[in-house]
Design an enzyme around this catalytic site. Structure first.
Site, PDB file in Angstrom:
ATOM      1  N   LYS A  54       0.936  -1.166  -0.040  1.00  0.00           N
ATOM      2  CA  LYS A  54       0.064  -0.013  -0.127  1.00  0.00           C
ATOM      3  C   LYS A  54       0.884   1.355  -0.030  1.00  0.00           C
ATOM      4  O   LYS A  54       0.584   2.294  -0.708  1.00  0.00           O
ATOM      5  CB  LYS A  54      -1.133   0.109   1.189  1.00  0.00           C
ATOM      6  CG  LYS A  54      -2.029  -1.024   1.295  1.00  0.00           C
ATOM      7  CD  LYS A  54      -2.966  -1.100   2.365  1.00  0.00           C
ATOM      8  CE  LYS A  54      -3.831  -2.224   2.219  1.00  0.00           C
ATOM      9  NZ  LYS A  54      -4.641  -2.699   3.064  1.00  0.00           N
ATOM     10  N   GLN A  98      -5.120  -1.542   9.422  1.00  0.00           N
ATOM     11  CA  GLN A  98      -5.086  -3.040   8.699  1.00  0.00           C
ATOM     12  C   GLN A  98      -5.588  -4.089   9.603  1.00  0.00           C
ATOM     13  O   GLN A  98      -5.370  -4.083  10.853  1.00  0.00           O
ATOM     14  CB  GLN A  98      -3.500  -3.308   8.570  1.00  0.00           C
ATOM     15  CG  GLN A  98      -3.007  -4.381   7.678  1.00  0.00           C
ATOM     16  CD  GLN A  98      -3.978  -4.454   6.544  1.00  0.00           C
ATOM     17  OE1 GLN A  98      -3.813  -3.490   5.793  1.00  0.00           O
ATOM     18  NE2 GLN A  98      -4.180  -5.722   5.745  1.00  0.00           N
ATOM     19  N   ASP A 121     -11.295   2.758   3.721  1.00  0.00           N
ATOM     20  CA  ASP A 121     -11.909   1.159   3.637  1.00  0.00           C
ATOM     21  C   ASP A 121     -13.408   1.420   3.351  1.00  0.00           C
ATOM     22  O   ASP A 121     -13.754   0.366   3.034  1.00  0.00           O
ATOM     23  CB  ASP A 121     -11.898   0.666   4.794  1.00  0.00           C
ATOM     24  CG  ASP A 121     -10.091  -0.329   4.742  1.00  0.00           C
ATOM     25  OD1 ASP A 121     -10.009  -0.807   3.768  1.00  0.00           O
ATOM     26  OD2 ASP A 121      -9.599  -0.240   5.956  1.00  0.00           O
TER      27      ASP A 121
HETATM   28  N1  GUN Z   1      -7.248  -6.714   5.831  1.00  0.00           N
HETATM   29  C1  GUN Z   1      -7.471  -7.569   4.482  1.00  0.00           C
HETATM   30  N2  GUN Z   1      -8.073  -6.784   3.588  1.00  0.00           N
HETATM   31  C2  GUN Z   1      -7.999  -5.423   4.336  1.00  0.00           C
HETATM   32  C3  GUN Z   1      -8.728  -4.424   3.673  1.00  0.00           C
HETATM   33  O1  GUN Z   1      -9.515  -4.367   2.657  1.00  0.00           O
HETATM   34  N3  GUN Z   1      -8.704  -3.224   4.519  1.00  0.00           N
HETATM   35  C4  GUN Z   1      -8.177  -3.357   5.800  1.00  0.00           C
HETATM   36  N4  GUN Z   1      -8.117  -2.168   6.553  1.00  0.00           N
HETATM   37  N5  GUN Z   1      -7.512  -4.587   6.289  1.00  0.00           N
HETATM   38  C5  GUN Z   1      -7.498  -5.564   5.540  1.00  0.00           C
END
Ligand code: GUN
Length: 289
Positions: A54, A98, A121
């Site tokens: 990311k 996360q 998100d």
């Molecule tokens: N962990 C796995 N997929 C995601 C996601 O799309 N967002 C977040 N914040 N954590 C994740």
């Protein structure tokens, strides 16, 4: 039939390049560089990789990225304090915590605490509500990516029967909301662990989306000839990444299918960047008021 392999990596690259151009224009016009802050709690190996990817994607798109790495022993109070600080920080436009979080932290309390204007998100109840009402502020990253892949091979989704396997808050539920929205106009069936006669339902799908987290769960017998199959699963089997779909067998039946890796995964990050730019736009326009 041998299915078209939907190249998520290439489609995501296009989307990221588009966002990068928009970031450059935005920064030129406002003097503001969109800034995404990612919070990682603990040492989960997969999360470490996701978070690094990311950050790289942000930098490549001309955005700023900060990662807060907190110990696995971090308390809920400590994490909520950090979020409060980030919510109030004018230099932070997007916040992503996360998942999964360590057991001592209640995930929902944390997601609820993120300012809905910084919630890239789209997990905050306000943003889920806006999506449900067809007036989304942010599109949830993975479902939005799935829809873009579907539209890439099937521009006309109106009246198509989409069957979703899985009812998670991150993928299954919001996926259904996106597919029934006006303009997409699919007919949606959501299946889950208690669904009866699963194969009879999946066999009716023009579009089948698998998001259950079970390796090779979807077999050829469950797929209608010519269906579009989107595989959201990321499972590790003998050190190898596999999806929720038995790729070899299903690609003989489907008209189009996403690979794992290189299908849905890259689309999630591309949509996250898009949301980070949207978040920056929202905050800059609010600060100007
Ligand atoms: N962990 C796995 N997929 C995601 C996601 O799309 N967002 C977040 N914040 N954590 C994740």
């Amino acid at each position: 039939m041998s299915a078209t392999i939907i190249d998520g990596k290439a489609i995501a690259k296009q989307l990221r390049e588009e966002t990068a151009k928009q970031v450059a224009t935005f920064t030129e016009q406002t003097g503001v560089t969109p800034h995404l802050v990612v919070v990682l709690v603990g040492e989960d190996a997969a999360s470490q990789v996701y978070v690094r990817n990311k950050e790289k994607a942000c930098l490549t798109a001309g955005m700023k990225s900060t990662i807060h790495r907190l110990s696995a022993e971090t308390s809920q109070t400590e994490l909520l304090e950090l979020i409060d600080q980030l919510n109030r920080d004018q230099q932070t436009h997007g916040i992503l915590v996360q998942l999964p979080l360590p057991g001592q932290i209640e995930e929902q309390a944390v997601l609820d605490a993120i300012s809905p204007l910084k919630d890239v998100d789209a997990f905050h109840p306000e943003n889920v509500g806006l999506l449900a009402q067809g007036r989304a502020r942010f599109l949830p990253c993975t479902p939005a990516g799935c829809l873009q892949l579907i539209q890439h091979v099937c521009p006309e989704t109106s009246g198509k029967h989409a069957v979703i396997l899985g009812r998670s808050e991150i993928v299954g539920k919001p996926m259904g909301l996106l597919l029934i929205q006006r303009g997409v106009d699919a007919t949606v069936t959501t299946c889950h662990s208690r669904t009866k006669n699963l194969a009879a339902i999946t066999s009716q799908a023009d579009i089948l989306i698998a998001a259950i987290g079970k390796a090779n769960f979807v077999t050829a017998e469950m797929v209608k000839p010519g269906a579009i199959v989107i595989d959201v699963g990321i499972n590790r089997v003998d050190g190898k990444l596999v999806g929720d779909v038995d790729f070899q067998a299903v690609s003989e039946i489907a008209s189009a299918i996403t690979p794992v890796p290189g299908g849905v995964g890259p689309m999630t990050i591309a949509n996250l960047l898009k949301n980070a730019l949207t978040a920056a736009r929202i905050q800059v326009s609010q600060q100007a008021e």
